[in-house]
Design an enzyme around this catalytic site. Structure first.
Site, PDB file in Angstrom:
ATOM      1  N   HIS A  18       0.717  -1.090   0.025  1.00 21.93           N
ATOM      2  CA  HIS A  18       0.035   0.340   0.050  1.00 21.93           C
ATOM      3  C   HIS A  18       0.400   1.393   0.235  1.00 21.93           C
ATOM      4  CE1 HIS A  18      -3.738   2.543   0.759  1.00 21.93           C
ATOM      5  NE2 HIS A  18      -2.937   3.593   1.547  1.00 21.93           N
ATOM      6  N   GLU A  19       1.928   1.711   0.576  1.00 23.42           N
ATOM      7  CA  GLU A  19       2.537   2.672   0.811  1.00 23.42           C
ATOM      8  C   GLU A  19       3.669   3.058  -0.150  1.00 23.42           C
ATOM      9  OE1 GLU A  19       1.432   4.716   3.379  1.00 23.42           O
ATOM     10  OE2 GLU A  19       0.806   3.455   4.821  1.00 23.42           O
ATOM     11  N   HIS A  22       2.037   4.815  -2.667  1.00 23.73           N
ATOM     12  CA  HIS A  22       2.197   6.357  -2.567  1.00 23.73           C
ATOM     13  C   HIS A  22       3.575   6.629  -2.044  1.00 23.73           C
ATOM     14  CE1 HIS A  22      -1.257   6.226  -1.412  1.00 23.73           C
ATOM     15  NE2 HIS A  22      -1.836   5.793   0.180  1.00 23.73           N
TER      16      HIS A  22
END
EC number: 3.4.24.-
Length: 419
Positions: A18-19, A22
């Site tokens: 997920h990170e 980003h």
């Protein structure tokens, strides 16, 4: 112990994936990433790369974050008169401003700072040997803060709020997007491990070893055409026929199963086996084993999982209950149960949790990615940026809501799982 290890692995993979979404798109959009953190709380491990990004592993498995330049309280303040040591590059630009008494460079230039602009003009002014001098600061210069922490300066062009709308939008969406991709990939992997995707449209069956059908002579890929006279053309027909044929069935009674094997039609007596309140005959849906079938099967499982989660979310909105939510404790409990059931259960759980995390993060609450995306869209429609103060207050309110909700959910999970 196995449950704890499984939980840590699943949690770690979900957060990192997920990170990283980003992180990757922030970098691609020209945004300076201050920190890539896995977990929350005190640091267990840290490393700074050449680009100035700090990578940290933190103690509490409660999520993670990517901290970007321009978010929150990101500015370094240098008080007038502060002693500093300046290190210059070959062009005479300041490449390092040392405000601490550590990491001293013997070739550095001592200065008492009287003024600076590290965002726009990129300059620093101060007294050098009682003479006021101004030096240009390199775009990628670093500051060693009083506690010894070294960070890159953040000129306006690398700050989050000054990236393009498109850049910020994809940066915020990339986390959930990565979770969806991970969920799909894991579901496809699961189908390959299982040997194929169940074909519920067919009446061909797989036969369970030592099951009732196997004892009656059925073999894998035989085609069941009727049960007690009930016509069977699909898996749904088969389950309904078994249900109808076993109603009021005595302990030693059998049912008639007509099947086709090697183009020959046969009818045998099968003694169903009772499990709880239902009867089974020891067969399962046959598998579609083609490469394309496996890929499509993984996509089908991912879509089915997303649909289930969206329905649960709808139910949560119409009838809120903490029992419908789960936090890290519930995730640990599910990981523990999956670990007992083997690799396929662990992969299935990981895929569902990944899709769940992606959908949850798209909810338009300010603290979540969905809230940030909503503000990006509003800014695009208005064609002017939302005031930083307004955005900060909205985000703070969202964080407060999420913290209260997380505490309530975690407490509810603890009481439900351990008491």
């Amino acid at each position: 112990m196995l449950g704890i290890i499984t939980f840590i692995i699943i949690f770690g993979i979900l957060v990192i994936v997920h990170e990283f979404g980003h992180f990757y798109f922030a970098k691609k959009s020209g945004i300076l990433v201050r920190e890539f953190a896995i977990g929350m709380g005190p640091k267990i491990f840290s490393h700074v790369d050449q680009g100035g990004t700090l990578y940290t592993l933190r103690m509490l498995p409660l999520g993670g974050y990517v901290r970007m330049a321009g978010w929150g309280d990101d500015k370094t303040e240098i008080k007038t008169g502060t002693p500093a040591s300046l290190t210059l590059n070959e062009q005479g630009f300041v490449k390092r401003i040392n405000l601490s008494q550590s990491k001293l460079d013997p070739t550095s230039l001592p200065m008492h700072v009287t003024g600076y602009d590290l965002e726009d003009q990129l300059s620093i002014t101060g007294l050098v040997l009682e003479e006021t001098k101004t030096y240009k600061v390199a775009h990628d210069a670093t500051i060693v803060e009083e506690d010894g922490t070294e960070i890159r300066i953040a000129p306006l062009d690398v700050q989050y709020q000054n990236a393009s709308i498109g850049g910020r939008l994809i940066t915020n969406f990339a986390g959930p997007m990565n979770n969806f991709i991970l969920g799909i990939v894991v579901f496809i992997l699961l189908v390959f491990l299982q040997g194929g995707m169940p074909d519920f449209s067919s009446n061909h069956v797989g036969v369970q070893e030592n099951g009732a059908a196997a004892k009656a002579g059925l073999r894998d890929n035989d085609q069941i055409v009727a049960i007690n006279g009930y016509k069977v053309t699909s898996w749904n027909d088969l389950t309904e026929a078994v249900d109808l044929a076993t109603r009021d069935l005595g302990p030693s009674q059998t049912i008639k199963v007509t099947y086709k094997s090697h183009q020959r039609l046969k009818t045998v007596a099968v003694k169903p086996q009772k499990h709880a309140k239902t009867y089974t005959i020891g067969v399962k849906a046959s598998l579609k084993t083609g490469f394309k079938d496996k890929l499509l099967g993984g996509l089908e499982l991912a879509w089915s999982g997303a649909f289930t989660i969206l329905n649960a979310l709808k139910g949560l909105i119409t009838g809120f209950s903490l029992n419908k939510l789960g936090g890290p404790v519930a995730m640990y409990d599910m990981s523990n149960q999956a670990a007992q059931n083997g690799l396929e259960s662990v992969l299935s759980l990981m895929a569902m949790l990944s899709i769940n995390l992606g959908i949850f993060n798209l909810i338009p609450i300010p603290a979540l990615d969905g809230g940030k995306i909503l503000m990006n869209i509003i800014e695009a429609i208005r064609r002017k940026p939302i005031k930083q103060e307004t955005e900060a207050y909205i985000t703070l309110a969202g964080v407060a809501i999420m913290v209260v909700l997380m505490i309530a959910v975690t407490w509810n999970d603890i009481m439900r799982v351990f008491f």
